[in-house]
Design a protein around this motif. Structure first.
Motif, PDB file in Angstrom:
ATOM      1  N   ALA A 134      62.813  45.560  63.332  1.00 31.89           N
ATOM      2  CA  ALA A 134      63.776  46.278  64.168  1.00 31.89           C
ATOM      3  C   ALA A 134      64.006  47.640  63.916  1.00 31.89           C
ATOM      4  O   ALA A 134      64.040  48.532  64.567  1.00 31.89           O
ATOM      5  N   PRO A 135      63.794  47.986  62.458  1.00 33.38           N
ATOM      6  CA  PRO A 135      64.112  49.513  62.294  1.00 33.38           C
ATOM      7  C   PRO A 135      63.121  50.447  62.686  1.00 33.38           C
ATOM      8  O   PRO A 135      62.978  51.535  62.901  1.00 33.38           O
ATOM      9  N   TYR A 136      61.784  49.710  63.031  1.00 32.18           N
ATOM     10  CA  TYR A 136      60.649  50.410  63.413  1.00 32.18           C
ATOM     11  C   TYR A 136      60.490  50.592  64.842  1.00 32.18           C
ATOM     12  O   TYR A 136      59.813  51.510  65.276  1.00 32.18           O
ATOM     13  N   ILE A 137      60.588  49.305  65.426  1.00 29.27           N
ATOM     14  CA  ILE A 137      60.227  49.172  66.972  1.00 29.27           C
ATOM     15  C   ILE A 137      61.553  49.824  67.780  1.00 29.27           C
ATOM     16  O   ILE A 137      61.100  50.346  68.825  1.00 29.27           O
ATOM     17  N   HIS A 138      62.736  49.057  67.233  1.00 35.15           N
ATOM     18  CA  HIS A 138      63.877  49.675  68.045  1.00 35.15           C
ATOM     19  C   HIS A 138      64.805  50.514  67.193  1.00 35.15           C
ATOM     20  O   HIS A 138      65.922  50.068  66.590  1.00 35.15           O
ATOM     21  N   PRO A 139      64.587  51.843  66.562  1.00 35.09           N
ATOM     22  CA  PRO A 139      65.492  52.324  65.780  1.00 35.09           C
ATOM     23  C   PRO A 139      66.800  52.797  66.245  1.00 35.09           C
ATOM     24  O   PRO A 139      67.917  52.574  65.477  1.00 35.09           O
ATOM     25  N   THR A 140      66.828  53.096  67.498  1.00 38.46           N
ATOM     26  CA  THR A 140      68.380  53.444  68.021  1.00 38.46           C
ATOM     27  C   THR A 140      69.081  52.236  68.100  1.00 38.46           C
ATOM     28  O   THR A 140      70.208  52.106  67.755  1.00 38.46           O
ATOM     29  N   LYS A 141      68.533  51.129  68.632  1.00 37.36           N
ATOM     30  CA  LYS A 141      69.191  49.917  68.648  1.00 37.36           C
ATOM     31  C   LYS A 141      69.802  49.148  67.148  1.00 37.36           C
ATOM     32  O   LYS A 141      71.021  48.735  66.964  1.00 37.36           O
ATOM     33  N   TRP A 142      68.894  49.668  66.381  1.00 39.64           N
ATOM     34  CA  TRP A 142      69.136  48.938  64.795  1.00 39.64           C
ATOM     35  C   TRP A 142      70.179  49.721  64.356  1.00 39.64           C
ATOM     36  O   TRP A 142      70.997  49.327  63.865  1.00 39.64           O
ATOM     37  N   ASN A 143      70.233  51.231  64.814  1.00 33.20           N
ATOM     38  CA  ASN A 143      71.294  52.007  64.026  1.00 33.20           C
ATOM     39  C   ASN A 143      72.734  51.732  64.778  1.00 33.20           C
ATOM     40  O   ASN A 143      73.577  51.747  64.070  1.00 33.20           O
ATOM     41  N   THR A 144      72.638  51.337  66.095  1.00 33.51           N
ATOM     42  CA  THR A 144      74.055  50.872  66.673  1.00 33.51           C
ATOM     43  C   THR A 144      74.277  49.718  66.027  1.00 33.51           C
ATOM     44  O   THR A 144      75.345  49.399  65.889  1.00 33.51           O
ATOM     45  N   VAL A 145      73.480  48.610  65.706  1.00 31.85           N
ATOM     46  CA  VAL A 145      73.736  47.255  65.283  1.00 31.85           C
ATOM     47  C   VAL A 145      74.253  47.536  63.859  1.00 31.85           C
ATOM     48  O   VAL A 145      75.346  46.887  63.562  1.00 31.85           O
ATOM     49  N   MET A 146      73.868  48.562  63.104  1.00 30.47           N
ATOM     50  CA  MET A 146      74.358  48.832  61.691  1.00 30.47           C
ATOM     51  C   MET A 146      75.504  49.437  61.675  1.00 30.47           C
ATOM     52  O   MET A 146      76.684  49.090  60.836  1.00 30.47           O
ATOM     53  N   LYS A 147      75.938  50.346  62.621  1.00 37.44           N
ATOM     54  CA  LYS A 147      77.444  51.076  62.762  1.00 37.44           C
ATOM     55  C   LYS A 147      78.293  50.153  63.198  1.00 37.44           C
ATOM     56  O   LYS A 147      79.328  50.162  62.531  1.00 37.44           O
ATOM     57  N   ARG A 148      77.896  49.292  64.021  1.00 38.35           N
ATOM     58  CA  ARG A 148      78.832  48.263  64.493  1.00 38.35           C
ATOM     59  C   ARG A 148      79.240  47.131  63.449  1.00 38.35           C
ATOM     60  O   ARG A 148      80.240  46.752  62.987  1.00 38.35           O
ATOM     61  N   LEU A 149      78.004  46.880  62.638  1.00 36.88           N
ATOM     62  CA  LEU A 149      78.296  46.037  61.252  1.00 36.88           C
ATOM     63  C   LEU A 149      79.319  46.481  60.441  1.00 36.88           C
ATOM     64  O   LEU A 149      80.216  46.020  59.777  1.00 36.88           O
ATOM     65  N   LYS A 150      79.173  47.739  60.119  1.00 36.48           N
ATOM     66  CA  LYS A 150      80.184  48.595  59.284  1.00 36.48           C
ATOM     67  C   LYS A 150      81.383  48.582  59.672  1.00 36.48           C
ATOM     68  O   LYS A 150      82.299  48.559  58.992  1.00 36.48           O
ATOM     69  N   TYR A 151      81.363  48.958  60.955  1.00 38.35           N
ATOM     70  CA  TYR A 151      82.932  48.883  61.567  1.00 38.35           C
ATOM     71  C   TYR A 151      83.560  47.492  61.559  1.00 38.35           C
ATOM     72  O   TYR A 151      84.829  47.519  60.961  1.00 38.35           O
ATOM     73  N   LEU A 152      82.901  46.481  61.775  1.00 37.43           N
ATOM     74  CA  LEU A 152      83.358  45.092  61.926  1.00 37.43           C
ATOM     75  C   LEU A 152      83.868  44.687  60.229  1.00 37.43           C
ATOM     76  O   LEU A 152      84.745  44.275  60.005  1.00 37.43           O
ATOM     77  N   TYR A 153      82.858  45.479  59.447  1.00 40.87           N
ATOM     78  CA  TYR A 153      83.051  44.711  57.792  1.00 40.87           C
ATOM     79  C   TYR A 153      84.330  45.460  57.373  1.00 40.87           C
ATOM     80  O   TYR A 153      85.164  44.773  57.048  1.00 40.87           O
ATOM     81  N   GLU A 154      84.479  46.772  57.784  1.00 41.01           N
ATOM     82  CA  GLU A 154      85.797  47.385  57.238  1.00 41.01           C
ATOM     83  C   GLU A 154      86.938  46.748  58.179  1.00 41.01           C
ATOM     84  O   GLU A 154      88.010  46.773  57.350  1.00 41.01           O
ATOM     85  N   TYR A 155      87.015  46.532  59.364  1.00 31.12           N
ATOM     86  CA  TYR A 155      87.956  45.960  59.985  1.00 31.12           C
ATOM     87  C   TYR A 155      88.571  44.693  59.366  1.00 31.12           C
ATOM     88  O   TYR A 155      89.526  44.269  59.249  1.00 31.12           O
ATOM     89  N   HIS A 156      87.528  43.644  59.360  1.00 30.31           N
ATOM     90  CA  HIS A 156      87.860  42.613  58.639  1.00 30.31           C
ATOM     91  C   HIS A 156      88.294  42.353  57.244  1.00 30.31           C
ATOM     92  O   HIS A 156      89.197  41.608  56.980  1.00 30.31           O
ATOM     93  N   ASN A 157      87.820  43.419  56.589  1.00 33.40           N
ATOM     94  CA  ASN A 157      88.062  43.338  55.239  1.00 33.40           C
ATOM     95  C   ASN A 157      89.320  44.445  54.646  1.00 33.40           C
ATOM     96  O   ASN A 157      90.094  43.821  53.752  1.00 33.40           O
ATOM     97  N   PHE A 158      89.526  45.560  55.364  1.00 34.98           N
ATOM     98  CA  PHE A 158      90.428  46.311  54.907  1.00 34.98           C
ATOM     99  C   PHE A 158      91.482  46.663  55.959  1.00 34.98           C
ATOM    100  O   PHE A 158      92.638  47.108  55.530  1.00 34.98           O
TER     101      PHE A 158
END
Length: 169
Positions: A134-158
């Protein structure tokens, strides 16, 4: 000679009012028919029939050429795909119990088949299933998923209030 504040303002403003001329652009029109007529859509020509129902055209000319359409092909309502649609919906009720409905899913991504969970867990499954391409074929979508994961991780934990959970018995 001393003037009060309101007298001074009115004396100074009087010459300004007298110097001002009425603008030629402002028109006070009482009736709508008295309004000036402007030319609008100059050069625009209507290419379609707008007066009443469509006329019957006897001769086909370049001006009255009909709109091109695809030829009519009736659909086969008893094709194999349509006839067997939904036949395995109750396989868990009517079957012998060896087959689960999630095993019949052939459409959609493989990491979502039989999955039940929240958005964070779904994105984790997506990341773990597609990290090698995914980082090579769909880089924009991959970055969007990673940003959303980071946000959800911070939300659920902090950002959630876990103080209520500390002394639960």
């Amino acid at each position: 000679m001393a003037f009060a504040g309101w007298q001074c303002a009115s004396i100074l403003a009087r010459p300004l009012i007298e110097l001002r001329q009425p603008s030629p652009m402002v028109q006070a029109v009482r009736w709508w028919r008295e309004r000036p007529v402007y030319t609008r859509r100059m050069g625009f020509e209507i290419n379609h029939h707008i007066a009443g129902p469509l006329p019957r055209l006897d001769a086909v000319t370049p001006e009255t050429k009909p709109i091109p359409q695809k030829p009519y092909r009736p659909t086969n309502n008893w094709s194999a795909k349509k006839a067997t649609f939904g036949q395995n919906d109750y396989i868990d009720i009517l079957g012998d119990g060896t087959l689960h409905p999630r095993d019949m899913l052939h459409e959609g991504p493989h990491w979502l088949r039989g999955f039940k969970g929240n958005e964070f867990r779904r994105l984790l499954r997506r990341r773990n299933a597609t990290f090698h391409y995914a980082p090579y074929i769909h880089p924009t979508k991959w970055n969007t998923v990673m940003k959303r994961l980071k946000y959800l991780y911070e939300y659920h934990n902090f950002k959630q209030n876990h103080k209520d959970w500390r002394n639960m018995e």
